[in-house]
Design a protein around this motif. Structure first.
Motif, PDB file in Angstrom:
ATOM      1  N   ALA A   1      22.704 -45.850 -32.529  1.00  0.00           N
ATOM      2  CA  ALA A   1      22.300 -46.996 -33.339  1.00  0.00           C
ATOM      3  C   ALA A   1      23.368 -47.302 -34.370  1.00  0.00           C
ATOM      4  O   ALA A   1      24.204 -46.457 -34.678  1.00  0.00           O
ATOM      5  CB  ALA A   1      20.983 -46.712 -34.033  1.00  0.00           C
ATOM      6  N   THR A   2      23.318 -48.510 -34.897  1.00  0.00           N
ATOM      7  CA  THR A   2      24.263 -48.898 -35.930  1.00  0.00           C
ATOM      8  C   THR A   2      23.500 -49.249 -37.194  1.00  0.00           C
ATOM      9  O   THR A   2      22.514 -49.997 -37.150  1.00  0.00           O
ATOM     10  CB  THR A   2      25.059 -50.134 -35.482  1.00  0.00           C
ATOM     11  OG1 THR A   2      25.347 -49.988 -34.097  1.00  0.00           O
ATOM     12  CG2 THR A   2      26.316 -50.288 -36.291  1.00  0.00           C
ATOM     13  N   ILE A   3      23.926 -48.666 -38.286  1.00  0.00           N
ATOM     14  CA  ILE A   3      23.366 -49.048 -39.587  1.00  0.00           C
ATOM     15  C   ILE A   3      24.548 -49.375 -40.473  1.00  0.00           C
ATOM     16  O   ILE A   3      25.378 -48.508 -40.760  1.00  0.00           O
ATOM     17  CB  ILE A   3      22.534 -47.912 -40.207  1.00  0.00           C
ATOM     18  CG1 ILE A   3      21.298 -47.634 -39.346  1.00  0.00           C
ATOM     19  CG2 ILE A   3      22.134 -48.273 -41.630  1.00  0.00           C
ATOM     20  CD1 ILE A   3      20.425 -46.527 -39.846  1.00  0.00           C
ATOM     21  N   GLY A   4      24.641 -50.601 -40.902  1.00  0.00           N
ATOM     22  CA  GLY A   4      25.788 -51.017 -41.709  1.00  0.00           C
ATOM     23  C   GLY A   4      27.075 -50.782 -40.935  1.00  0.00           C
ATOM     24  O   GLY A   4      27.210 -51.222 -39.791  1.00  0.00           O
ATOM     25  N   ARG A   5      27.986 -50.054 -41.572  1.00  0.00           N
ATOM     26  CA  ARG A   5      29.253 -49.773 -40.894  1.00  0.00           C
ATOM     27  C   ARG A   5      29.202 -48.477 -40.112  1.00  0.00           C
ATOM     28  O   ARG A   5      30.198 -48.043 -39.563  1.00  0.00           O
ATOM     29  CB  ARG A   5      30.382 -49.692 -41.938  1.00  0.00           C
ATOM     30  CG  ARG A   5      30.734 -51.053 -42.551  1.00  0.00           C
ATOM     31  CD  ARG A   5      31.935 -50.929 -43.447  1.00  0.00           C
ATOM     32  NE  ARG A   5      31.613 -50.176 -44.646  1.00  0.00           N
ATOM     33  CZ  ARG A   5      31.174 -50.766 -45.785  1.00  0.00           C
ATOM     34  NH1 ARG A   5      31.058 -52.064 -45.840  1.00  0.00           N
ATOM     35  NH2 ARG A   5      30.881 -50.039 -46.836  1.00  0.00           N
ATOM     36  N   HIS A   6      28.025 -47.832 -40.085  1.00  0.00           N
ATOM     37  CA  HIS A   6      27.959 -46.508 -39.473  1.00  0.00           C
ATOM     38  C   HIS A   6      27.367 -46.578 -38.075  1.00  0.00           C
ATOM     39  O   HIS A   6      26.384 -47.273 -37.855  1.00  0.00           O
ATOM     40  CB  HIS A   6      27.101 -45.576 -40.319  1.00  0.00           C
ATOM     41  CG  HIS A   6      27.577 -45.456 -41.726  1.00  0.00           C
ATOM     42  ND1 HIS A   6      28.657 -44.689 -42.084  1.00  0.00           N
ATOM     43  CD2 HIS A   6      27.130 -46.032 -42.869  1.00  0.00           C
ATOM     44  CE1 HIS A   6      28.853 -44.790 -43.380  1.00  0.00           C
ATOM     45  NE2 HIS A   6      27.943 -45.600 -43.884  1.00  0.00           N
ATOM     46  N   ALA A   7      27.985 -45.831 -37.163  1.00  0.00           N
ATOM     47  CA  ALA A   7      27.412 -45.657 -35.831  1.00  0.00           C
ATOM     48  C   ALA A   7      26.788 -44.270 -35.812  1.00  0.00           C
ATOM     49  O   ALA A   7      27.411 -43.287 -36.203  1.00  0.00           O
ATOM     50  CB  ALA A   7      28.499 -45.768 -34.780  1.00  0.00           C
TER      51      ALA A   7
END
Lengths: 827, 225
Positions: free
Chosen positions: B129-135
């Motif tokens: 999943a992606t949250i903001g700039r984080h994978a």
């Protein structure tokens, strides 16, 4: 080496200008050629203060790292090495960062003084150790940094930097003290006018060295009165004599000297038969007291000093003003006057004995024959015990009289005793007299011959005469007493009638006067068992709780609590009660009259209101309908841009309509009391972003400062979101483009305050209440402001959740809305 | 093909939903009241029910209970009632999600996708999943992208995993507490609040305006992909 001199600038609150004044002094000394160095000054980013530093030598600070954070402190060694003549060191009470040489800055300053350096420093009154707890109770903020009073007292000079609370609040509103986003719940509470007044007063008192005795009173008052009630209260006692005017004026001067002191005049109506009050003089003096801003009171009591002091203590008086006794010197020999007795019993209340032109001239000879007081009975017995033996001795020693004359003389003595002392002394005199006659004068002399019927008859006649005379005396005395009581009652009733005619809320004034007159705890007026008015600390709702019950008519009754009512007082209470019923009716009539007027106005309002609401409903409906109808029309062809613009118009209009309908629905639910409120523990950090999202792209521009450890609040999530949306939409509407609104959250003793801060034009304080009225915009000519539901609804919803919504000036201009909600305890 | 039963007594709403859902290749049944809804459900076995609460013959919550008597198919409530009490009552009765009218069609479609996804059989794809700039890779337990290294504690991982495995779906506080901390912690909602705040701080671009790790006040939490 001579020790340096310490000069302290004492302030009542942050922002009064201590540092600024201190720097002015530093400049003055520099101009005089003194070697001055600034060792440590905190400007708090205030630019005027900062400018004062410009021409002064500022010594570098020491940087200390504690737990990974850098702090700067005064570099004590550097100052000692520089050794100026005068060192400027801000914040006397400051606590140094752990690891410094001294724990407290005042210890640093002691070192400077010991080194012969003069020091200028500042301290706030809340940092004084002896005032610490009082200040904490006033402001609700615990002060951790304190400095021993003795150190401040030991300073060569203490200068008070004074500023009125109003001026200080103005400075605050101008943004000269703190930046808007720095103001949290604690600070906002601190700067309330009441608090500032109390702090300023404390600072003045402390400086005047009066603090010790005042503080005791302050603490005592604190529980009862509002926090800032440090006022003096002057009670002036009136006898009804002409000297009263002088006393009232004198008391008014005393009250005026203590700014804002209350003036209360009291007259004790005596019910023991010693009349003396001149009703005309009293009513004139009452007018005088009221014209000087005081209040007039009347109490009934047998013992004047005690009644006076009871009243004074009940009203928390600090001073009593009394006239010097106007009785003659002879009368003063026998009993101490009211003034002396009052002074002896006054305890902590100051008593002023004021002399006047009528002092010691003797009162008008209007003392009526008294009722048979204890003193008179004792005198009667004394006359018997001393007089009869004396008479016996006299008759024995002097020329021999006939037995008839002896008997008549003894009978005269018995009558005399009856006149003085009434029944019991008279009986004693009758028995003793007849026995003495029998023993010393009737043959056989020197022997009791009671058995003889003749002598027994003589004894009986003596007793009958004694009883008859003393009965007449007693009756006369009782009549006199009744007359005096009736006089006192009449005077009280006259006062009652006056208060009903005068006061603004006659009913309460009347009940209060009743409570005062009979020294009761509480007086309650009931209508069919329902309380309609109550004065005093407690409320009686059933007769069982009350000490006395007085019926007015089938519906109304008065319950009294505090002490049982004697029969004579009952009559007067009944009169009070009847008056109370009249006052109640009068209040209801005027309330009815007042409500009739708005009805007519409401009709006009309703028409205008309907126009406003239907305008606001129809406008978005019309544009949405127009957009959709255009898209459906078959005769024209729209290109893609036009189509999407029309669709956007319809969408926006419908959103606007949705918000308005939701507000109208909630408003009517709120007014109908049908609002469903479900209070749960929620975090404002969850609600605020959602609310901002509702406001579209503009909402994203609002800066939010919510601490991570903020407690949960008791609120309804949906309603809270609506409130924040409404408030933020308002803030956005009035904010200039370059200064967008800010939302901050902070807590203070079980309450969370969400502040929605804008830098718009603001609202004058006298209009703060108006903006919360619904439907302010009437008619249909304004397209920009909406019908004015937002704030009214927000306040209604907030109050439905047990919170409050209050406006405040944003420092530097603008409006800050403070939404206060109870926090969930234990988190 | 997913079969959806739309229950609403307002013909305009039913029509708008039918057109929109059919255009996205759903099979649509409709029912104007509670009784016919229950009948339609037992005859046609829909995969999902979109339900209005104010029906002419019975309360929507009764319909939910009637359905829950024999089926676990997802139920999305679509109602004009905005009171928190109504929401909680519907969710307690067994509804999976709650949308208030007026609603965005996009939002409804997203919720429909979220609740039907859960109902699909196991054999789930490896969730990244992606949250903001984080994978975020749940299998590898790694967070990549963004500036600096993001380290999550085991509890944070567990909570995050619960949320990520049900993208778009509303998860009640109870379900999360039970799943992450265990049944004896069902009332410790404060834990959830703290850990959600930490996750947001570590993963969201703007933790004060979360885009992915959302709180539905009074209802629960939701991971919005």
């Amino acid at each position: 080496m001579a020790r340096g001199e310490l000069r302290i600038f004492l302030g009542a609150a942050p922002g009064v200008g201590k540092t600024y004044t201190m720097l002015e002094e530093a400049h003055r000394r520099v101009e005089r050629g003194t070697d001055v160095a600034v060792a440590f000054v905190e400007t708090h980013g205030r630019k005027h203060t900062h400018a004062m530093l410009a021409d002064l030598e500022v010594l570098p600070r020491r940087t200390v790292t504690y737990r990974g954070v850098e702090f700067t402190e005064m570099d004590l060694d550097a100052v000692l090495a520089r050794k100026p003549e005068v060192a400027v060191v801000d914040e006397f009470a400051h606590t140094n960062v752990p690891g410094s040489r001294n724990a407290k800055r005042w210890q640093d300053i002691q070192e400077l003084l010991n080194a012969g350096i003069d020091v200028l420093t500042t301290v706030n009154v809340q940092h004084l150790e002896s005032l610490n707890d009082v200040v904490a109770r006033i402001t609700g903020v615990e002060q951790r940094e304190t400095v021993p009073d003795a150190l401040v007292r030991a300073a060569e000079q203490v200068e008070l930097v004074d500023m009125t609370p109003e001026a200080l609040r103005r400075r605050m509103a101008h943004g000269n003290i703190y930046k808007p986003e720095k103001i949290d719940a604690a600070l906002g509470n601190y700067f309330r006018t009441g608090n500032l007044t109390a702090l300023r007063e404390l600072a003045l008192l402390w400086l005047a060295d009066k603090v010790e005795d005042q503080l005791g009173k302050y603490r005592a008052d604190h529980g009862i009165n509002a926090t800032w009630e440090t006022r003096e209260r002057v009670v002036v006692a009136l006898t009804g004599g002409p000297e009263g005017d002088t006393l009232i004026r004198r008391a008014a001067r005393i009250a005026a000297r203590d700014k804002g002191a209350d003036l209360m005049a009291v007259h004790v109506t005596r019910n023991d038969g010693l009349a003396g009050a001149d009703p005309a003089a009293l009513s004139r003096q009452r007018v005088l007291v009221e014209s000087l801003g005081g209040t007039y009171h009347q109490v009934v009591g047998a013992d004047v000093p005690r009644a006076l002091l009871d009243f004074a203590r009940a009203v928390n008086a600090t001073q009593i003003v009394l006239g010097v006794s106007s009785r003659g010197k002879l009368a003063q020999l026998f009993s101490a006057g009211v003034g002396v007795t009052t002074t002896a019993m006054s305890g902590s209340i100051d008593v002023h004995l004021v002399t006047h032109e009528r002092a010691a001239q003797g009162r008008r000879a209007q003392r009526l024959p008294a009722a048979l007081s204890r003193r008179r009975r004792i005198a009667g017995f004394a006359a018997t015990i001393a007089g009869l033996p004396a008479l016996t001795a006299l008759l024995h020693a002097g020329p021999s009289l006939s037995l008839t004359n002896d008997i008549l003389l003894f009978l005269a003595a018995v009558v005399g005793v009856s006149l003085i002392g009434g029944l019991w002394p008279a009986l004693l005199a009758a028995v003793a007299g007849s026995l003495l006659l029998n023993y010393f004068f009737t043959p056989p002399i020197g022997r009791f011959t009671i058995a003889e019927i003749d002598n027994l008859l003589a004894l009986a006649i003596f007793v009958i005469v004694a009883i008859a005379v003393s009965w007449v005396v007693d009756t006369a005395a009782r009549k006199t007493r009744q007359a005096a009581q009736a006089g006192a009652d009449a005077q009280t009733l006259a006062t009652v009638a006056g208060s009903v005619l005068r006061g603004e809320r006659p009913l309460i004034a009347l009940l209060d006067r009743l409570r005062e007159t009979f020294a009761l705890q509480s007086v309650t007026l009931l209508e069919d068992g329902v309380v309609v008015a109550n004065v005093g600390d407690t409320t009686c709702t059933v007769a069982a709780d009350a000490d006395a019950e007085v019926k007015v008519d089938d519906h109304l009754k008065v319950l009294l609590r505090g002490r049982p009512l004697e029969a004579s007082a009952r009559r007067i209470v009944e009169a009070f009660a009847a008056q109370a019923a009249v006052a109640l009716r009068q209040e209801r009539l005027s309330a009815e009259a007042a409500s009739a007027k708005p009805l007519a106005e409401a009709d006009r309002m309703r028409t205008a209101l309907l126009a406003a609401v239907s305008h606001d409903l129809r406008t978005p409906l019309a544009s949405a309908k127009a957009a959709v109808a255009s898209l459906r029309s078959a005769d024209v062809h729209f290109d893609d841009d036009d189509r999407s613009e029309l669709l956007a118009t319809a969408d926006e209009s419908l959103d606007r309509l949705d918000r308005l309908v939701a507000n109208l629905l909630d408003m009517s639910r709120l007014q109908a009391g049908a609002l469903g409120v479900t209070l749960i523990g929620i975090g404002v950090e969850d609600i605020v972003p959602r609310a901002l999202d509702d406001l579209g792209p503009d909402g994203r521009k609002v800066a939010v400062h919510i601490p991570d450890d903020i407690p949960l609040v008791h609120a309804d999530p949906g309603l809270l979101e609506r409130i924040v949306v409404n408030l933020t939409a308002n803030a956005l509407r009035y904010s200039p483009a370059e200064q967008l609104p800010v939302i901050t959250a902070s807590t203070l003793s079980g309450t969370l305050e969400l502040r929605i801060i804008d830098h718009g034009p603001g609202i004058p304080a006298d209009r703060w209440d108006d903006v919360f009225l619904p439907f302010q915009r009437l008619g249909d000519r304004d397209n920009h402001t909406g019908v004015g539901l937002g704030l009214a609804l927000s306040r209604g919803l907030t109050e439905a959740m047990g919170g409050t919504l209050t406006p405040e000036d944003t420092p530097g201009g603008g409006l800050t809305m403070i939404l206060a909600l109870p926090t969930v305890s234990g988190t | 093909m997913t079969r959806i039963l739309v229950v609403d007594d307002e013909p305009q709403i039913v029509r708008a939903l039918r057109i929109n859902l059919a255009a996205r290749h759903y099979d649509v049944d409709t029912a104007p009241d509670g009784a016919s809804a229950l009948r339609a459900a037992s005859h046609h076995h829909p995969d999902l029910v979109v339900l209005d609460l104010g029906l002419p013959d019975m309360e929507g919550t009764e319909v939910i209970r009637g359905l829950r008597g024999w089926t676990t198919i997802p139920i999305i409530v679509l109602s004009g009632r905005v009171d928190s009490r109504d929401k909680v009552r519907a969710l307690d009765a067994g509804a999976d999600d709650y949308i208030t009218k007026p609603f965005g069609v996009d939002e409804l479609l997203a919720r429909i996708r979220a609740v039907t996804r859960r109902a699909q059989p196991a054999g789930e794809p490896p969730p990244v999943a992606t949250i903001g700039r984080h994978a975020i890779d749940l299998a590898a337990r790694s967070v990549t992208g963004g500036e600096g290294l993001v380290r999550l504690s085991p509890t944070e991982w567990q909570l995050l995993e619960h949320l990520l495995r049900h993208p778009g779906k509303l998860l009640s506080q109870r379900a999360l507490l039970q799943g992450v901390w265990g049944p004896e912690y069902l009332t410790e909602t404060n834990y959830l609040r703290q850990y959600m705040a930490r996750l947001r701080r570590k993963l969201e671009t703007d933790p004060a305006h979360p885009r992915h790790l959302l709180t539905e006040p009074g209802m629960g939490y939701r991971f919005q992909p």
